[in-house]
Design an enzyme around this catalytic site. Structure first.
Site, PDB file in Angstrom:
ATOM      1  N   CYS A 195       4.023  -7.076   8.176  1.00 38.84           N
ATOM      2  CA  CYS A 195       4.814  -6.543   9.295  1.00 38.84           C
ATOM      3  C   CYS A 195       4.776  -7.538  10.447  1.00 38.84           C
ATOM      4  CB  CYS A 195       4.228  -5.210   9.751  1.00 38.84           C
ATOM      5  SG  CYS A 195       5.157  -4.415  11.081  1.00 38.84           S
TER       6      CYS A 195
ATOM      7  N   CYS B 211       1.485  -4.929  16.504  1.00 35.61           N
ATOM      8  CA  CYS B 211       0.749  -3.948  17.310  1.00 35.61           C
ATOM      9  C   CYS B 211      -0.754  -4.271  17.251  1.00 35.61           C
ATOM     10  CB  CYS B 211       1.003  -2.531  16.809  1.00 35.61           C
ATOM     11  SG  CYS B 211       2.738  -2.042  16.923  1.00 35.61           S
TER      12      CYS B 211
ATOM     13  N   CYS C 196      -3.308  -2.298  14.837  1.00 33.37           N
ATOM     14  CA  CYS C 196      -2.863  -1.991  13.471  1.00 33.37           C
ATOM     15  C   CYS C 196      -3.274  -3.076  12.485  1.00 33.37           C
ATOM     16  CB  CYS C 196      -1.347  -1.832  13.454  1.00 33.37           C
ATOM     17  SG  CYS C 196      -0.687  -1.472  11.828  1.00 33.37           S
TER      18      CYS C 196
ATOM     19  N   CYS D 170      -3.768   2.254   7.952  1.00 31.33           N
ATOM     20  CA  CYS D 170      -2.629   1.408   7.630  1.00 31.33           C
ATOM     21  C   CYS D 170      -3.032  -0.035   7.356  1.00 31.33           C
ATOM     22  CB  CYS D 170      -1.654   1.422   8.789  1.00 31.33           C
ATOM     23  SG  CYS D 170      -1.674   2.970   9.687  1.00 31.33           S
TER      24      CYS D 170
ATOM     25  N   GLU E 278       0.819  -1.221   0.000  1.00 30.27           N
ATOM     26  CA  GLU E 278       0.000   0.000   0.000  1.00 30.27           C
ATOM     27  C   GLU E 278       0.847   1.263   0.000  1.00 30.27           C
ATOM     28  OE1 GLU E 278      -3.669  -1.718   2.684  1.00 30.27           O
ATOM     29  OE2 GLU E 278      -2.877   0.266   3.051  1.00 30.27           O
TER      30      GLU E 278
ATOM     31  N   CYS F 110       2.830   8.450   1.735  1.00 32.98           N
ATOM     32  CA  CYS F 110       3.019   7.528   2.856  1.00 32.98           C
ATOM     33  C   CYS F 110       3.470   6.197   2.265  1.00 32.98           C
ATOM     34  CB  CYS F 110       1.719   7.378   3.647  1.00 32.98           C
ATOM     35  SG  CYS F 110       1.861   6.228   5.023  1.00 32.98           S
TER      36      CYS F 110
HETATM   37  N1  SAH Z   1       6.247   0.544  12.077  1.00 31.27           N
HETATM   38  C1  SAH Z   1       6.368   1.955  12.106  1.00 31.27           C
HETATM   39  C2  SAH Z   1       5.758   2.655  10.890  1.00 31.27           C
HETATM   40  C3  SAH Z   1       4.451   2.167  10.367  1.00 31.27           C
HETATM   41  S1  SAH Z   1       3.003   2.525  11.308  1.00 31.27           S
HETATM   42  C4  SAH Z   1       5.797   2.520  13.392  1.00 31.27           C
HETATM   43  O1  SAH Z   1       5.286   1.751  14.182  1.00 31.27           O
HETATM   44  O2  SAH Z   1       5.930   3.710  13.632  1.00 31.27           O
HETATM   45  C5  SAH Z   1       2.775   4.252  11.159  1.00 31.27           C
HETATM   46  C6  SAH Z   1       1.949   4.854  12.282  1.00 31.27           C
HETATM   47  O3  SAH Z   1       0.559   4.523  12.160  1.00 31.27           O
HETATM   48  C7  SAH Z   1       2.376   4.357  13.654  1.00 31.27           C
HETATM   49  O4  SAH Z   1       2.427   5.393  14.575  1.00 31.27           O
HETATM   50  C8  SAH Z   1       1.277   3.385  13.958  1.00 31.27           C
HETATM   51  O5  SAH Z   1       1.229   3.119  15.323  1.00 31.27           O
HETATM   52  C9  SAH Z   1       0.075   4.098  13.408  1.00 31.27           C
HETATM   53  N2  SAH Z   1      -1.128   3.256  13.292  1.00 31.27           N
HETATM   54  C10 SAH Z   1      -1.231   1.947  13.056  1.00 31.27           C
HETATM   55  N3  SAH Z   1      -2.506   1.520  13.093  1.00 31.27           N
HETATM   56  C11 SAH Z   1      -3.251   2.617  13.336  1.00 31.27           C
HETATM   57  C12 SAH Z   1      -4.655   2.832  13.496  1.00 31.27           C
HETATM   58  N4  SAH Z   1      -5.537   1.835  13.400  1.00 31.27           N
HETATM   59  N5  SAH Z   1      -5.063   4.093  13.753  1.00 31.27           N
HETATM   60  C13 SAH Z   1      -4.161   5.114  13.848  1.00 31.27           C
HETATM   61  N6  SAH Z   1      -2.844   4.975  13.697  1.00 31.27           N
HETATM   62  C14 SAH Z   1      -2.391   3.731  13.451  1.00 31.27           C
END
Ligand code: SAH
Length: 350
Positions: free
Chosen positions: A112, A116, A119, A338, A92, A105
């Site tokens: 990944c 988390c 995510c 994301c 993406e 972006c």
């Molecule tokens: N792995 C890296 C970069 C990718 S995620 C990181 O963790 O920073 C980019 C950002 O989007 C991160 O801050 C992540 O926590 C956030 N993110 C992921 N899922 C999300 C969601 N459902 N709502 C809002 N932000 C989200």
């Protein structure tokens, strides 16, 4: 023989590559000129390069564009692409239009492994790293779309799918290509790499001599909460993470941004805001905070706080002397969070 993707080469590395072939390093300048200034991707048309070497280029190198597999356009101009790489991997890439510029972006991995809880990217495990050339390709595809409007990508955030510091070398090469004056010439201060907190990467990044922004996905003011949503926090605990960020700030001479997702009833109380302020002040880190009201992911069951709660959190941090912004949202009418588009595609094919 696998062809080498020229999009992946930072300028200095391309010079070295040319020298290693017995060519003059001026070849790097010619190639960068054709690719990034003139937008010519067909070696045959690079007429100031000898016919013999053009033949070599054709046989051993490529300029590989990802294919647009799916495209979603939101009412606010946000464009979300599902790109297909040469091996069929789907990735993406999103374009967001801020008043200050066009922000790409970019994804750094296919899937990944960070896991988390909130995510969508983590719904799909990492299949492989993206090469630097593929990441440059993500930006090139958006540039081709924007060209029709007489515009181009002005800012890049490595905040798509993947953990950039889990693919460190390729991400650094990518950043060097897009930052290079003869390349895409995107200013260092217009580029942000975001990490969930890989300590060795943070320290190394501070020593690259790059003026690129660093964002840290913190999302909680203590390890007890952080452990519940970010498995990485068990590997690198808060004190170690903060120490690495200080190390970064000292070496790079730059401030970091803490990203903080607000999740209803979990980390959105004013007490949490106070605890976050204490954490930042006590650590001696000069950080900005970027609040991100969670983009709810159906599969996960996390909810977004009320507007009131979001503003109360913001105001408390500001009162405590921490420079805080609330992230503007884009593409709420498409699968802009994301990993959502890819996850949906993958599900539909299972
Ligand atoms: N792995 C890296 C970069 C990718 S995620 C990181 O963790 O920073 C980019 C950002 O989007 C991160 O801050 C992540 O926590 C956030 N993110 C992921 N899922 C999300 C969601 N459902 N709502 C809002 N932000 C989200």
């Amino acid at each position: 023989m696998e062809k080498k993707d020229l999009f992946g080469y930072p300028y200095a590395q391309l010079e070295a590559e040319m020298l290693s072939r017995g060519e003059s390093k001026y070849r790097a300048r010619q190639l960068y000129g054709w690719i990034y200034e003139k937008g010519v991707y067909d070696f045959e048309k690079m007429t100031d390069i000898s016919k013999a070497f053009r033949e070599t280029l054709k046989n051993e190198y490529a300029l590989s564009f990802p294919k647009i597999f799916q495209r979603q356009d939101a009412k606010d101009g946000t464009i979300k692409l599902l790109l297909e790489m040469d091996d069929g991997a789907k990735v993406e890439t999103v374009l967001m239009r801020y008043n200050y510029g066009n922000v790409a972006c970019v994804s750094s991995q296919v899937g990944c492994n960070m896991g988390c809880a909130f995510c969508a990217s983590g719904l799909l495990k990492r299949e492989r790293n993206l090469t630097s050339g593929e990441m440059v390709g993500e930006v090139m595809v958006l540039n081709q779309i924007l060209k029709e409007e007489g515009q181009n990508v002005t800012h890049v955030v490595v905040m798509g799918t993947g953990e950039p510091f889990d693919n460190y070398e390729n991400v650094i090469s990518f950043v060097r290509v897009i930052n290079e004056q003869r390349g895409l010439a995107i200013g260092a201060r217009h580029i942000t790499v975001s990490t969930c907190g890989l300590v060795p990467g943070i320290k190394k990044y501070g020593r690259e001599g790059l003026q690129i922004n660093l964002a840290i996905s913190l999302h909680a003011p203590n390890d007890t909460l952080r452990n519940q949503i970010m498995p990485i926090s068990k590997a690198y605990k808060m004190p170690e993470l903060l120490e690495a960020i200080k190390d970064y700030e000292e070496n790079a001479g730059r401030r970091v941004t803490f990203e903080y997702i607000l999740i209803k009833g979990f980390n959105d109380s004013v007490d949490c805001a106070n605890e976050l302020a204490d954490l930042i002040h006590d650590s001696g880190i000069f950080a900005y905070v970027n609040l991100i009201p969670i983009n709810p992911v159906k599969e996960k069951g996390f909810l977004r706080p009320s507007g009131e709660a979001i503003h109360a959190f913001h105001d408390r941090l500001m009162k405590r002397g921490i420079n805080t912004t609330i992230r503007k949202e884009f593409g709420t009418d498409i699968d802009a969070a994301c990993g959502q588009l890819r996850a949906k595609y993958q599900k539909s094919t299972q």
